[in-house]
Design an enzyme around this catalytic site. Structure first.
Site, PDB file in Angstrom:
ATOM      1  N   HIS A  13       0.872  -1.174   0.000  1.00 23.28           N
ATOM      2  CA  HIS A  13       0.000   0.000   0.000  1.00 23.28           C
ATOM      3  C   HIS A  13       0.904   1.216   0.000  1.00 23.28           C
ATOM      4  CE1 HIS A  13      -3.148   2.826   0.602  1.00 23.28           C
ATOM      5  NE2 HIS A  13      -2.630   3.254   1.742  1.00 23.28           N
ATOM      6  N   ASP A  15       1.325   5.018   0.146  1.00 27.41           N
ATOM      7  CA  ASP A  15       1.003   6.423   0.359  1.00 27.41           C
ATOM      8  C   ASP A  15       2.127   7.238  -0.270  1.00 27.41           C
ATOM      9  OD1 ASP A  15      -1.407   6.257   2.095  1.00 27.41           O
ATOM     10  OD2 ASP A  15      -0.011   5.185   3.390  1.00 27.41           O
ATOM     11  N   ASP A 126      -8.060   2.258   1.394  1.00 30.71           N
ATOM     12  CA  ASP A 126      -7.674   3.099   2.534  1.00 30.71           C
ATOM     13  C   ASP A 126      -8.362   4.456   2.469  1.00 30.71           C
ATOM     14  OD1 ASP A 126      -6.345   3.589   4.884  1.00 30.71           O
ATOM     15  OD2 ASP A 126      -4.489   4.231   3.941  1.00 30.71           O
ATOM     16  N   HIS A 359      -6.099  10.379  -0.207  1.00 31.55           N
ATOM     17  CA  HIS A 359      -6.745  10.852   1.021  1.00 31.55           C
ATOM     18  C   HIS A 359      -5.789  11.575   1.959  1.00 31.55           C
ATOM     19  CE1 HIS A 359      -5.074   7.000   2.265  1.00 31.55           C
ATOM     20  NE2 HIS A 359      -5.246   7.329   3.527  1.00 31.55           N
TER      21      HIS A 359
END
Length: 422
Positions: A13, A15, A126, A359
């Protein structure tokens, strides 16, 4: 009991910016991707790795390691690295529907450049809730499944059918409330970080996870998410899965792409949930829907709204008008210069804008350095949108001829979708 099939999904994942800046995360990305490419080339038994549903990481990596493109592209074309469908994994409530569509278009276009089909799954693992039209948007790209986490509240099962108000549907996987997109990772891999691997302990941990998964299972297929934030591949996965198959005979372990899991689900046997998924859960350490991000760092939301509105209501319609009338709109100035092609300017504006839509960026929950980068991107997007619009108006104005004695005119443009008087 029916034999369960555990689909082990190896992934990261990513970010792009959060508690570190983009450049600090890219430093880690380059190392992760170097190890991934080399590891997959050396280990044919390691079947597939997911790049978090995002394609932007490919560009971020190759800007630093352009010499790796051919090796990376081969692994993608061979189906060993799964990419798409998104450009970035977006927030769903703070941006417009047009931005979601543009995001998917950009992700699909990058997949095409690599000669690969995008992963046909609305992979948003997420995000702080999911808007009601999301299945409709996915269906527009021939995507009929989604992998979700927050927003489904404390719904007990791990899969359901999600329906938009106008009737579009996707089969949705609900990730485990406690461990989200990392249930396999936290149960099996994480306990042995920094210490020697113990097969007997690993088997016991896997049995506990299997019992937990069995209680949630809506079918005989279960997602096992083998990854976490900014993690890379674990080369021992093939050996681990053979160990588990030998020691846990009532479970079949399948190292696979996530689309293979959804092929096993019959939507006719699943509950139907309609409308937005914006429900706060009582259980799960990371399962909260952080609704206060709707107002944090509000100047970012205002800048985003300004850019989206200008692109969708002003720049894009004007450009479409000019393109449709390109054979009639002539240049009347010998030294005339216009943006040619404007499409490239607008695409770059969307690129700057959508890079702010993950996000941790648009929600305003990152480092100050990150949000200063956001402000820069919003400025670039706004400036390019305004330049493109001005160029269109200039082209149109040069083609207006005044009749009779009137040698001057004022050109007005309104983005309203309804007639305007006055």
């Amino acid at each position: 009991m029916k034999k369960l099939k555990f689909y082990v999904i190896s992934h990261t994942h990513w970010d792009r910016e959060w508690y570190q800046s983009f450049q600090n995360y890219r430093y880690r990305l380059v190392r992760m991707m170097d190890n991934l490419i080399e590891g997959l080339e050396k280990n044919e038994e390691y079947k597939v790795f997911h790049l978090d549903g995002q394609t932007i990481v490919l560009n971020d990596y190759l800007e630093i390691r352009p010499e790796m493109k051919e090796r990376l592209q081969k692994l993608i074309q061979d189906g060993r690295i799964l990419i798409g469908p998104w450009y970035v994994m977006p927030d769903e409530y703070l941006i417009s529907g047009e931005s979601l569509v543009k995001n998917l278009q950009m992700g699909h276009r990058i997949c095409e450049e690599y000669g690969a089909e995008p992963m046909k799954n609305g992979y948003v693992t997420d995000i702080f809730g999911h808007n009601s039209q999301f299945p409709q948007i996915l269906n527009g790209f021939e995507i009929h499944s989604a992998t979700l986490y927050r927003g489904i509240g404390d719904y007990e099962k791990d899969a359901f059918c999600w329906k938009s108000p106008e009737g579009s549907e996707v089969i949705a996987a609900k990730l485990e409330s406690e461990r989200s997109y990392s249930n396999f990772y936290f149960a099996v891999r994480w306990p042995f970080e920094g210490k020697e691997f113990d097969e007997a302990e690993a088997v016991e941990r896997m049995k506990i996870l299997a019992d937990r998964a069995r209680r949630m299972a809506a079918s005989d297929a279960v997602l096992m998410m083998d990854g976490v934030d900014h993690s890379g591949m674990e080369p021992e996965i093939p050996r681990l899965l053979k160990l588990f198959e030998r020691e846990i005979p009532d479970v079949e372990f399948i190292h696979a792409g996530i689309e293979e899991y959804f092929k096993q689900l019959d939507k006719n046997l699943l509950d139907v949930i309609e409308g937005p998924l914006y429900h706060v859960a009582e259980r799960g350490i990371n399962n909260q829907v952080l609704k206060n991000v709707l107002s944090s760092m509000v100047h970012l939301k205002q800048a985003n709204d300004k850019c989206e509105t200008y692109l969708t209501a002003v720049s894009e319609p004007l450009n479409a008008f000019c393109e449709m009338n390109s054979d009639r709109l002539k240049s009347y100035l010998r030294d005339d210069y216009s943006l040619a092609p404007r499409r490239n300017y607008l695409d770059k504006a969307w690129e700057f804008l959508i890079q702010n839509h993950p996000h941790d960026s648009i929600c305003g929950c990152s480092l100050s350095d990150v949000h200063r980068d956001n402000e820069y991107r919003f400025r670039q997007a706004q400036q390019m949108a305004e330049i493109s619009a001005r160029d269109c108006v200039n082209v149109i104005a040069r083609n207006i001829r005044c009749a009779g004695d009137h040698q001057e005119a004022v050109l007005l443009y309104t983005p309203s979708q309804k007639p305007v008087k006055g």
